[in-house]
Scaffold this motif. Structure first.
Motif, PDB file in Angstrom:
ATOM      1  N   ASP A 198     -24.478  28.635  24.489  1.00  6.70           N
ATOM      2  CA  ASP A 198     -23.888  29.900  24.915  1.00  6.70           C
ATOM      3  C   ASP A 198     -22.618  29.577  25.693  1.00  6.70           C
ATOM      4  OD1 ASP A 198     -23.207  32.369  25.957  1.00  6.70           O
ATOM      5  OD2 ASP A 198     -25.277  32.943  26.361  1.00  6.70           O
ATOM      6  N   ARG A 227     -19.850  32.345  30.034  1.00  3.92           N
ATOM      7  CA  ARG A 227     -20.348  32.073  31.374  1.00  3.92           C
ATOM      8  C   ARG A 227     -20.070  33.249  32.294  1.00  3.92           C
ATOM      9  NH1 ARG A 227     -19.374  25.705  32.716  1.00  3.92           N
ATOM     10  NH2 ARG A 227     -19.876  24.891  30.663  1.00  3.92           N
ATOM     11  N   ARG A 285     -24.124  27.970  32.564  1.00  5.81           N
ATOM     12  CA  ARG A 285     -24.074  29.421  32.476  1.00  5.81           C
ATOM     13  C   ARG A 285     -23.162  30.101  33.497  1.00  5.81           C
ATOM     14  NH1 ARG A 285     -27.620  32.031  29.303  1.00  5.81           N
ATOM     15  NH2 ARG A 285     -25.986  33.601  29.479  1.00  5.81           N
TER      16      ARG A 285
END
Length: 238
Positions: free
Chosen positions: A68, A71, A225
Motif C-alpha cells: 500500500d 500513507r 503506513r
C-alpha cells in the motif's frame, strides 16, 4: 533507455493507478518476461527497483506482493488526536481497547518523568486498525489524581474529546520525541507487522494549561503506513 527501467515505470504506474491493488501478487517473473518479451534477468532488475522504492515486498515461495503506497500524514507539531487525524484524512478505522485499568506507574517511566514511584495512573492500551490491519499500538498513562477514569467507550472514540468536553480539562502543550526502535515481542503479537524489524515510536509528555503533566503516551507506528510531515519557515536573521 534501459528496457528494465521501462518495465519498472510501467509496473509502477499500474500500481499507482490500482491496476495491481495492495496485497495482491504481481505476475511471476516468467509471466512478466513473456509479457514484455524480455529475459528473466531484465524482469528481475525491474522488480528490484520496485522493491527498493517501496512498491512491492518479495516473499520467498510466494512472489512479489504489492504494498500500500498511500500513507497517512502524521503532523510533527500540534496536539492532534487520532480521531481528529482520521476524520481530516477520511481514514476508515477501528479502535480496540485491550487494557483500561488503574495501576502504579512503571518504574522506568517514574524515573524518566521524575514523578513519585507510587504515582497511580490509568494504563490504557489501544490498537488502531486500518484496512483490517493493526498499524498503530497506543500506550497511554494518565495520572489518576487528575483523571479518575476513562470509560472504555470514550477510549474507543477519543480520550481528548472526553477530557475536554466531559472533564473540562484544558490541554495545552506536549513535548514529543520521535525515534525508530526495534520491534518488540509485544509489537509482534499485537500489530500486523509482516516482516518489519522496526517501528516509528512517538513519545509524548502532555501538559495542562496550568503546566501540570497529566499524560504520557507511547504511540508505535508501522513504518510503511505513515509519513511524518511538518511545514517549516526560516526565520529572518534581520
Amino acid at each position: 533507455m534501459n528496457k528494465f527501467f521501462d518495465i519498472y515505470m510501467d509496473l509502477k504506474k499500474k500500481i499507482e493507478h490500482s491496476e495491481f491493488v495492495a496485497g495482491s501478487l504481481l505476475p511471476s517473473e516468467k509471466t512478466l518476461s513473456e509479457s514484455y518479451n524480455v529475459s528473466r534477468e531484465t524482469t528481475r532488475k525491474a522488480l528490484t527497483l520496485l522493491l527498493e522504492d517501496g512498491y512491492i515486498h518479495k516473499k520467498q515461495g510466494k512472489g512479489s506482493i504489492v504494498l500500500d503506497i498511500h500513507r497517512f500524514n502524521f503532523p510533527l507539531s500540534g496536539l492532534t488526536s487520532f480521531k481528529e487525524l482520521q476524520e481530516s484524512q477520511n481514514i476508515p478505522n477501528e479502535t480496540i481497547v485491550i487494557k483500561n485499568k488503574i495501576e502504579t506507574i512503571p518504574e522506568f517511566l517514574a524515573d524518566a518523568l521524575n514523578v513519585k514511584p507510587d504515582q497511580k495512573v490509568i494504563s490504557l492500551v489501544r490498537l488502531r486498525k486500518i484496512a483490517g490491519e493493526v498499524i498503530i499500538l497506543d500506550k497511554d498513562y494518565l495520572f489518576n489524581d487528575i483523571v479518575e477514569q476513562i470509560p472504555s467507550e470514550a477510549a474507543e472514540n477519543s480520550i481528548y474529546e472526553y477530557l475536554e468536553n466531559e472533564l473540562h480539562l484544558n490541554i495545552a502543550y506536549a513535548k514529543k520525541e520521535f525515534v525508530v526502535e526495534p520491534v518488540t515481542r509485544e509489537d509482534r503479537k499485537l500489530m500486523s507487522l509482516r516482516d518489519d524489524t522496526h517501528v516509528v515510536v512517538v513519545k509524548s509528555e502532555v501538559y495542562l494549561e496550568d503546566t501540570r503533566l497529566f499524560q504520557y503516551t507511547e504511540s508505535r507506528h508501522r513504518l510503511d503506513r505513515f509519513k511524518f510531515v511538518e511545514f517549516a519557515r526560516r526565520k529572518s536573521s534581520l
